[in-house]
Design a protein around this motif. Structure first.
Motif, mmCIF file in Angstrom:
data_model
loop_
_atom_site.group_PDB
_atom_site.id
_atom_site.type_symbol
_atom_site.label_atom_id
_atom_site.label_comp_id
_atom_site.label_asym_id
_atom_site.label_seq_id
_atom_site.Cartn_x
_atom_site.Cartn_y
_atom_site.Cartn_z
ATOM 1 N N GLU A 128 6.355 -13.335 1.482
ATOM 2 C CA GLU A 128 5.745 -12.281 1.965
ATOM 3 C C GLU A 128 7.098 -11.718 2.098
ATOM 4 O O GLU A 128 8.383 -11.701 1.871
ATOM 5 C CB GLU A 128 5.448 -12.700 3.764
ATOM 6 C CG GLU A 128 5.647 -11.888 4.449
ATOM 7 C CD GLU A 128 4.488 -10.835 4.141
ATOM 8 O OE1 GLU A 128 3.641 -10.977 3.630
ATOM 9 O OE2 GLU A 128 4.728 -10.089 4.153
ATOM 10 N N HIS A 140 -9.812 -3.087 15.056
ATOM 11 C CA HIS A 140 -9.951 -5.214 14.310
ATOM 12 C C HIS A 140 -10.727 -5.940 15.028
ATOM 13 O O HIS A 140 -9.507 -6.701 16.135
ATOM 14 C CB HIS A 140 -8.682 -5.507 13.404
ATOM 15 C CG HIS A 140 -7.965 -5.338 12.882
ATOM 16 N ND1 HIS A 140 -8.105 -4.121 11.870
ATOM 17 C CD2 HIS A 140 -8.114 -6.104 11.262
ATOM 18 C CE1 HIS A 140 -7.236 -3.676 10.821
ATOM 19 N NE2 HIS A 140 -7.906 -5.381 9.703
ATOM 20 N N ARG A 199 -4.170 -5.284 16.286
ATOM 21 C CA ARG A 199 -4.020 -6.772 14.809
ATOM 22 C C ARG A 199 -2.742 -8.315 14.043
ATOM 23 O O ARG A 199 -2.819 -8.682 14.703
ATOM 24 C CB ARG A 199 -4.131 -5.913 13.314
ATOM 25 C CG ARG A 199 -3.568 -6.518 11.797
ATOM 26 C CD ARG A 199 -4.953 -7.593 11.834
ATOM 27 N NE ARG A 199 -4.262 -8.498 11.542
ATOM 28 C CZ ARG A 199 -5.113 -8.564 9.422
ATOM 29 N NH1 ARG A 199 -5.704 -7.781 9.647
ATOM 30 N NH2 ARG A 199 -4.551 -9.217 8.975
ATOM 31 N N ASP A 211 -8.103 -10.571 0.637
ATOM 32 C CA ASP A 211 -8.753 -9.165 1.222
ATOM 33 C C ASP A 211 -7.920 -9.465 -0.714
ATOM 34 O O ASP A 211 -9.136 -8.548 -1.793
ATOM 35 C CB ASP A 211 -8.059 -8.624 1.099
ATOM 36 C CG ASP A 211 -8.565 -7.790 2.778
ATOM 37 O OD1 ASP A 211 -9.892 -8.002 3.363
ATOM 38 O OD2 ASP A 211 -8.032 -6.696 3.010
ATOM 39 N N MET A 215 -11.569 -10.584 8.248
ATOM 40 C CA MET A 215 -10.568 -11.432 7.995
ATOM 41 C C MET A 215 -11.432 -12.686 8.960
ATOM 42 O O MET A 215 -11.164 -13.598 9.024
ATOM 43 C CB MET A 215 -10.245 -10.765 9.915
ATOM 44 C CG MET A 215 -8.933 -9.759 10.739
ATOM 45 S SD MET A 215 -8.410 -9.277 11.576
ATOM 46 C CE MET A 215 -9.990 -8.918 12.904
HETATM 47 C C1 LIG Z 1 -9.093 0.591 7.844
HETATM 48 C C2 LIG Z 1 -9.988 -0.982 8.270
HETATM 49 C C3 LIG Z 1 -10.204 -1.903 9.367
HETATM 50 C C4 LIG Z 1 -10.201 -2.776 9.224
HETATM 51 N N1 LIG Z 1 -11.179 -3.337 10.387
HETATM 52 C C5 LIG Z 1 -12.153 -4.724 10.254
HETATM 53 C C6 LIG Z 1 -12.645 -5.469 11.403
HETATM 54 O O1 LIG Z 1 -12.494 -5.069 12.742
HETATM 55 N N2 LIG Z 1 -12.745 -6.647 11.798
HETATM 56 C C7 LIG Z 1 -12.211 -7.135 10.186
HETATM 57 O O2 LIG Z 1 -12.748 -9.081 10.632
HETATM 58 N N3 LIG Z 1 -11.513 -7.255 8.654
HETATM 59 C C8 LIG Z 1 -11.161 -5.343 9.421
HETATM 60 N N4 LIG Z 1 -10.302 -5.216 8.226
HETATM 61 C C9 LIG Z 1 -10.484 -6.235 6.952
HETATM 62 C C10 LIG Z 1 -8.727 -6.739 6.955
HETATM 63 O O3 LIG Z 1 -8.244 -6.248 7.397
HETATM 64 C C11 LIG Z 1 -8.495 -7.814 6.058
HETATM 65 O O4 LIG Z 1 -10.025 -8.745 5.584
HETATM 66 C C12 LIG Z 1 -7.826 -8.255 6.443
HETATM 67 O O5 LIG Z 1 -6.354 -8.392 6.463
HETATM 68 C C13 LIG Z 1 -7.317 -9.266 5.178
HETATM 69 O O6 LIG Z 1 -6.075 -10.436 5.379
HETATM 70 P P1 LIG Z 1 -5.309 -10.817 3.985
HETATM 71 O O7 LIG Z 1 -4.440 -11.714 4.453
HETATM 72 O O8 LIG Z 1 -6.155 -11.217 2.993
HETATM 73 O O9 LIG Z 1 -4.340 -8.950 3.708
HETATM 74 P P2 LIG Z 1 -3.532 -8.408 4.233
HETATM 75 O O10 LIG Z 1 -3.578 -8.614 5.426
HETATM 76 O O11 LIG Z 1 -3.100 -7.276 3.945
HETATM 77 O O12 LIG Z 1 -1.874 -9.015 4.466
HETATM 78 C C14 LIG Z 1 -1.705 -9.271 2.869
HETATM 79 C C15 LIG Z 1 -0.304 -9.751 3.044
HETATM 80 O O13 LIG Z 1 1.025 -9.861 1.960
HETATM 81 C C16 LIG Z 1 1.914 -9.774 1.453
HETATM 82 N N5 LIG Z 1 1.874 -9.270 -0.010
HETATM 83 C C17 LIG Z 1 1.420 -8.016 -0.428
HETATM 84 N N6 LIG Z 1 1.516 -8.573 -2.068
HETATM 85 C C18 LIG Z 1 2.606 -9.062 -1.667
HETATM 86 C C19 LIG Z 1 3.502 -9.563 -2.876
HETATM 87 N N7 LIG Z 1 3.476 -8.941 -4.046
HETATM 88 N N8 LIG Z 1 4.305 -10.737 -2.295
HETATM 89 C C20 LIG Z 1 4.688 -11.018 -1.482
HETATM 90 N N9 LIG Z 1 4.155 -10.406 -0.256
HETATM 91 C C21 LIG Z 1 2.471 -9.792 -0.830
HETATM 92 C C22 LIG Z 1 1.586 -7.964 2.656
HETATM 93 O O14 LIG Z 1 3.287 -7.763 3.064
HETATM 94 C C23 LIG Z 1 0.424 -9.113 3.813
HETATM 95 O O15 LIG Z 1 1.618 -9.285 4.671
HETATM 96 C C24 LIG Z 1 -10.187 -3.964 7.567
HETATM 97 C C25 LIG Z 1 -10.036 -3.709 7.452
HETATM 98 C C26 LIG Z 1 -9.175 -1.999 7.096
HETATM 99 C C27 LIG Z 1 -9.232 -1.359 6.031
#
Ligand SMILES: Cc1cc2nc3c(=O)[nH]c(=O)nc-3n(C[C@H](O)[C@H](O)[C@H](O)COP(=O)(O)OP(=O)(O)OC[C@H]3O[C@@H](n4cnc5c(N)ncnc54)[C@H](O)[C@@H]3O)c2cc1C
Length: 503
Positions: free
Chosen positions: A64, A85, A144, A359, A372
């Motif tokens: 991370e 969220h 969140r 994502d 999420m």
């Molecule tokens: C404005 C907005 C509102 C939203 N509202 C909702 C909602 O109401 N309900 C809902 O279900 N979803 C919502 N979402 C979607 C939700 O935010 C994402 O789907 C969710 O965060 C996906 O989780 P993730 O772990 O894939 O990505 P993230 O939560 O973005 O986590 C990615 C992680 O990877 C780490 N990382 C990145 N690159 C590297 C690297 N090279 N090396 C090591 N670590 C790295 C980052 O630091 C982070 O901790 C919303 C999104 C946005 C943009």
């Protein structure tokens, strides 16, 4: 030198048996590649992927790039966390299957459960939806950081109770993959500036963490397509449908009952009214106000502009609440809201030993609140694939990626079906079938303002508990197409309507 990248540990890990120090990584890094999984990104999808891997490998190493904050606080790596969220019921069910008891832990941390439409009411183009007393879908409303903090703590607990060792390398960035075009064998990682307690000057050298399986959960900034190129593989096919939505969000504390209605308020945009807003209670007596608009109607992020914008949406109700609530945060903006899917599930796309979730695999227009939930459903898909296929056997990546695609598909169909009319250029092209479906769903939504049967069918699908094909059930089609549209209420309804009376 090596401990420069592995010294970081979450404060949550301290004293917990599931956590491992960097020294433990050093002891095992050269020997455990055969039975180690590396998860890139310790956000929501990454932490949930850990639960899928428990019991299937000896060690899971989470890489991370941030340091986790103390308590429930915002962090740089998840900038979207400032915005609304909502966790849909379909995702919460998957989460509960992965980590039993998490729903209760959210409530204990102050989360509110809103049941649309009785305590989350929507204004549509034909008026306010009636507050039918339906309680089919409890959706979680909380900030969140609480979601991430609660999930992280429960994952650490689950890991502590399992035979799998969990290591979390904070302030450590994945910068590439090792292996070749046919197989990924590990991850190249580097300590991030500020995460290096050894005090060395200049950027840290990259190190390799060997792995039998690498899960990319690095979110919307995933570099997997570029890393594929370095391994000599083509990038996955990418599909984008961008409605051009931008968000702006501010937190408020109501100063009296007039600023805190007994329901969440959703006033989305509609054709002819391209601006919208949502006002919902979260933990600690705080309310979140998220405003949104399509291209040419983006909400401003200065205090006055933001407040003025709420007067220009399809209904003045939310604007009228603002004099009764004091702002307790700045206004935050967010613009990268396109639906973007990378088709890693296509035959021949992923190499052995590499799976993409959350994502990093697919982002959605956040208006539909799906991301999420899909992270949870992806983790469940990975777990079931590991269970049904006997763990880390050849072909796992391909099978897991297909399962992840099946979990993603319904949400993707909902989002792109609704957004296509707002897209431009090649993204906007749709076939007759998609246009008909779009017309049909719009009519169903408008009819469901007064029709609890259609409303329930729509919420079952939009909360991701049944597939979109259920909207084509004969009773639903007949009610949608044959019954007339009727105006909704002229103002947010005060009373909840018992279902017997509505039917
Ligand atoms: C404005 C907005 C509102 C939203 N509202 C909702 C909602 O109401 N309900 C809902 O279900 N979803 C919502 N979402 C979607 C939700 O935010 C994402 O789907 C969710 O965060 C996906 O989780 P993730 O772990 O894939 O990505 P993230 O939560 O973005 O986590 C990615 C992680 O990877 C780490 N990382 C990145 N690159 C590297 C690297 N090279 N090396 C090591 N670590 C790295 C980052 O630091 C982070 O901790 C919303 C999104 C946005 C943009």
């Amino acid at each position: 030198m090596r401990d420069r990248w592995c010294e970081g540990r979450s404060p949550d890990l301290k004293g917990r048996p599931g956590g491992r120090t960097g020294a433990a990584v050093e002891e095992t890094a050269e020997t455990a590649g055969e039975r180690r999984a590396v998860v890139i990104g310790g956000g929501l999808a990454g932490m949930l992927a850990v639960t899928a891997l428990l019991g299937h490998v000896d060690t899971v190493t989470v890489v991370e790039r941030d340091r986790y904050p103390e308590g429930h606080a915002f962090r740089k790596g998840v900038p979207q966390a400032r915005h609304l969220h909502v966790f849909l019921s379909g995702g919460l069910r998957a989460l509960e299957e992965l980590l039993p008891g998490t729903g209760r832990a959210f409530t204990d941390a102050g989360a509110r459960t809103l049941y649309p439409p009785s305590d989350l009411v929507t204004r549509t183009a034909v008026g306010w939806q009636h507050r039918f007393e339906e309680r089919r879908h409890g959706c979680l409303s909380v900030t969140r950081p609480v979601i991430d903090g609660v999930v992280r703590a429960r994952v650490l607990r689950a890991a502590a109770a399992s035979a799998t060792r969990l290591e979390v390398l904070e302030a450590t960035e994945a910068v590439g993959l090792t292996g070749d075009a046919g197989r990924v064998t590990g991850v190249r990682v580097r300590a991030r500036a500020g995460g290096d307690r050894t005090g060395g000057a200049g950027p840290a050298a990259a190190q390799t963490v060997p792995a039998a399986l690498v899960v990319d959960a690095s979110g919307r900034s995933s570099k997997a397509p570029q890393w594929f190129a370095e391994l000599g593989r083509p990038a996955p096919r990418q599909e984008t449908v961008d409605a051009g939505i931008a968000y702006a969000t501010r937190m408020f504390r109501p100063t009296g009952p007039a600023g805190a209605p007994d329901m969440g308020i959703n006033i989305p945009g509609w054709p002819g009214s391209p601006r919208g807003a949502v006002y919902v209670p979260v933990e600690g007596g705080i309310w979140l106000l998220t405003a949104a608009g399509v291209r040419g109607h983006h909400p401003p992020t200065d205090d006055q502009g933001f407040a003025d914008f709420t007067a220009t949406i399809g209904d003045p109700y939310i604007h009228g609440l603002l004099p009764h609530a004091e702002p307790v945060s700045p206004v935050y903006g967010f613009r990268d809201t396109a639906n973007r899917r990378r088709h890693y599930e296509r035959p021949g796309t992923v190499p052995e030993g590499f799976v993409v979730v959350g994502d990093a695999n697919c982002t959605f227009n956040p208006i539909y609140g799906q991301g999420m939930s899909i992270a949870a459903l992806d983790a469940l898909a990975l777990r079931r694939t590991l269970e049904s296929g006997g763990g880390l056997r050849p072909g796992l990546a391909r099978r897991a990626q297909r399962a992840v695609a099946r979990a993603t598909e319904p949400a993707w169909m909902i989002a792109i079906g609704a957004d296509r009319p707002y897209a431009s250029g090649a993204d906007a092209r749709s076939g007759l079938g998609e246009r008909l479906m779009s017309w049909y769903v719009q009519r169903l939504i408008l009819r469901s303002v007064v029709d609890p049967v259609l409303g329930a069918a729509f919420r079952d699908v939009s909360c991701l508990t049944v597939p979109p094909s259920r909207l084509m059930a004969p009773r639903t089609v007949l009610r949608t197409v044959l019954l007339p549209l009727r105006p909704g209420a002229g103002a947010p309804p005060a009373a909840v309507v018992p279902l017997r009376r509505a039917a």
